[in-house]
Enzyme design. Structure first.
Site, mmCIF file in Angstrom:
data_model
loop_
_atom_site.group_PDB
_atom_site.id
_atom_site.type_symbol
_atom_site.label_atom_id
_atom_site.label_comp_id
_atom_site.label_asym_id
_atom_site.label_seq_id
_atom_site.Cartn_x
_atom_site.Cartn_y
_atom_site.Cartn_z
ATOM 1 N N TYR A 74 12.888 -4.041 -4.762
ATOM 2 C CA TYR A 74 11.825 -4.089 -5.763
ATOM 3 C C TYR A 74 10.736 -3.029 -5.616
ATOM 4 O O TYR A 74 10.374 -2.373 -6.578
ATOM 5 C CB TYR A 74 11.172 -5.483 -5.721
ATOM 6 C CG TYR A 74 9.930 -5.611 -6.564
ATOM 7 C CD1 TYR A 74 10.014 -5.796 -7.949
ATOM 8 C CD2 TYR A 74 8.668 -5.563 -5.992
ATOM 9 C CE1 TYR A 74 8.876 -5.925 -8.730
ATOM 10 C CE2 TYR A 74 7.519 -5.685 -6.773
ATOM 11 C CZ TYR A 74 7.626 -5.871 -8.133
ATOM 12 O OH TYR A 74 6.508 -5.991 -8.908
ATOM 13 N N CYS A 96 0.836 -1.204 0.000
ATOM 14 C CA CYS A 96 0.000 0.000 0.000
ATOM 15 C C CYS A 96 0.866 1.249 0.000
ATOM 16 O O CYS A 96 2.055 1.211 0.321
ATOM 17 C CB CYS A 96 -0.907 0.025 1.237
ATOM 18 S SG CYS A 96 -1.996 -1.416 1.369
ATOM 19 N N ASN A 123 -0.504 0.909 6.042
ATOM 20 C CA ASN A 123 0.395 0.136 5.183
ATOM 21 C C ASN A 123 1.096 -0.883 6.058
ATOM 22 O O ASN A 123 1.806 -0.515 6.997
ATOM 23 C CB ASN A 123 1.420 1.069 4.512
ATOM 24 C CG ASN A 123 2.455 0.306 3.694
ATOM 25 O OD1 ASN A 123 2.210 -0.815 3.278
ATOM 26 N ND2 ASN A 123 3.596 0.923 3.470
ATOM 27 N N GLY A 124 0.898 -2.160 5.768
ATOM 28 C CA GLY A 124 1.539 -3.211 6.551
ATOM 29 C C GLY A 124 0.580 -4.340 6.833
ATOM 30 O O GLY A 124 -0.519 -4.412 6.276
ATOM 31 N N GLY A 176 0.156 0.192 -5.142
ATOM 32 C CA GLY A 176 -1.155 -0.413 -4.993
ATOM 33 C C GLY A 176 -2.071 -0.014 -6.124
ATOM 34 O O GLY A 176 -2.184 1.172 -6.423
#
Length: 467
Positions: free
Chosen positions: A248, A6, A107-108, A32
């Site tokens: 990445y 996210c 986020n997570g 996302g």
């Protein structure tokens, strides 16, 4: 294929807060692509717009110019790591607790979601979604009548375990919180008299905002009335930043964990050239994630760099999936080889990772059909042998080709003449603070034990590759 988690964006005290949030999310679209949302505080209530799809598909001029009023905004783009891909699971998540309106973006991934959800439901909480992020709202509501908002948020963070970077808009206050290990990135910036927050600094660059600093692990920032207050909400933990941000996920023009992503990826490629030289005609990446490491390999080895695979930049998330008898079509439509570069050549491919191996196998097969004489591959992360419980979409060992197979078996399956993964030592040589990173997907040593597991996950029930 790895799927991103996210992206977060927040802004305080800006006349065009919603529009700035739109562009902040747009700059982070790579994080996302399932849903997007923006919530604003208009001085009386929180306004919000959420939808499935890419940022330009979810918002239009009516939303940004008329409906999302206010000088404070938070935004979220999502790829689901927990919870289905449904509109009700899109964020920011909204709730009203007494006279307080709250919007939350996360986020997570939490590892004790099931335990906390069962506890809260037994006490009368009613959940609206299947996402772990909603846990925060219920924990905050549980304590809000007994303590201040700041104390309730700190108490909620004290109950959860796992990875979280949070933005919380509560009436006119904007909160930014990071978990004690600092798994996920979150940064503070400034544009004029406005404060901005984002998962990546590429969002600041688009808005011409100044990058001030990262949010620290276990830190909570509170922005209110043009004032920023910082609290350390827990005892210091060892940093365990996600190394995949640098391999990445993050854009190469971002600064993440105080590292310039572009430089890290080049350094990984240079280290690969030292660890596994090969006599080839040229170095080529699988675009886009392998490009910068391939540049590093080329510069360190002296081999020419060629973009012998061309990416179609106009293939979006909603591309119609082919029928079963055309199952390789979706791979071919994304990148296509330059045929004249391939025939009779010895190719050295540099890529960021191998997860399942099926996509790379299809691409290598095509290169063989076009007459490549040799195909070698170098990978800028070690073999991924263990699932991630902190927000990356390889959540089971059965999905990971390296979990049960030796490197030479993987090379045979893909169709390579040689294969080398960077060593863990080589990977860490590309970062400034090697001890700060989570390596659980390579080693099985989890900083926070996953549900039902100890700190070390072992490989069981090996599955053989089939050709």
């Amino acid at each position: 294929m790895k799927k991103e988690y996210c992206g977060l964006f927040g802004i305080y005290n800006h006349a065009e807060a919603a529009r700035m949030a739109y562009f902040g999310l747009y700059a982070q679209q790579h994080r996302g692509q399932e849903s997007a949302g923006i919530a604003t505080w208009d001085g009386t209530a929180i306004r919000e717009q959420r939808g499935m799809g890419l940022v330009p598909e979810v918002f239009n001029e009516r939303h940004l110019g008329k409906e999302l009023k206010g000088r404070v905004a938070i935004g979220h783009i999502r790829y689901s790591t927990t919870g289905a891909s449904l509109i009700r699971n899109a964020q920011p998540f909204l709730a009203r607790i007494g006279g307080l309106s709250i919007a939350l973006g996360h986020n997570g991934n939490l590892v004790n979601t099931l335990e906390l959800r069962q506890e809260l439901e037994s006490e009368g909480s009613i959940f609206q979604t299947t996402i772990d992020s909603e846990i925060f709202i219920h924990l905050i509501a549980k304590n809000l009548g007994k303590m201040t908002l700041e104390e309730a948020i700190i108490a909620a963070c004290g109950r959860v375990k796992g990875a979280y970077s949070l933005l919380i808009l509560a009436n006119n206050k904007l909160f930014a919180i990071k978990d004690p290990n600092g798994f996920r990135p979150l940064a503070l910036g400034r544009v004029g008299d406005s404060y901005v927050l984002a998962s990546e600094t590429c969002a600041f660059d688009l808005l011409e905002a100044e990058f001030m600093r990262p949010i620290e692990p276990g830190e909570m920032l509170v922005i209110e009335d043009k004032c920023v207050r910082s609290y350390q909400i827990c005892e210091p933990h060892p940093r365990r930043q996600c190394i995949f941000e640098l391999i990445y996920f993050a854009r190469p023009d971002s600064i993440v964990f105080d590292e310039t992503v572009y430089n890290c990826r080049k350094a990984m490629g240079m280290r690969l050239a030292q660890e596994a030289p090969v006599d080839a005609d040229f170095v080529m990446p699988f675009p886009d994630s392998g490009i910068y490491s391939a540049v590093g390999y080329s510069q360190a080895s002296g081999l020419p760099f060629e973009t012998a695979m061309i990416r179609n930049h106009y293939v979006g998330r909603t591309f119609i999936q082919p029928s079963q008898d055309m199952r390789d079509f979706s791979v071919r439509v994304k990148i296509n080889p330059v045929k004249s570069m391939i025939k009779g050549k010895r190719l050295l491919i540099v890529d960021d990772s191998i997860v399942r191996g099926t996509t790379i196998r299809t691409r290598v097969k095509k290169l063989r059909e076009l007459g490549a004489r040799e195909i070698h591959m170098r990978v800028t992360c070690p073999p991924i042998r263990f699932p991630c419980f902190y927000g990356i979409d390889f959540s089971s060992k059965g999905e990971l080709i390296a979990a049960y197979n030796a490197i030479d078996e993987i090379a045979r399956f893909i169709g390579l003449d040689s294969l080398h993964y960077i060593t863990i030592e080589g990977l860490l040589s590309a970062v400034s603070h090697p001890s700060d990173y989570c390596l659980a997907c390579f080693t099985g040593d989890y900083p926070i034990p996953p549900p039902g597991q100890g700190g070390k996950l072992c490989l069981e029930n090996p599955v053989a590759l089939s050709w």
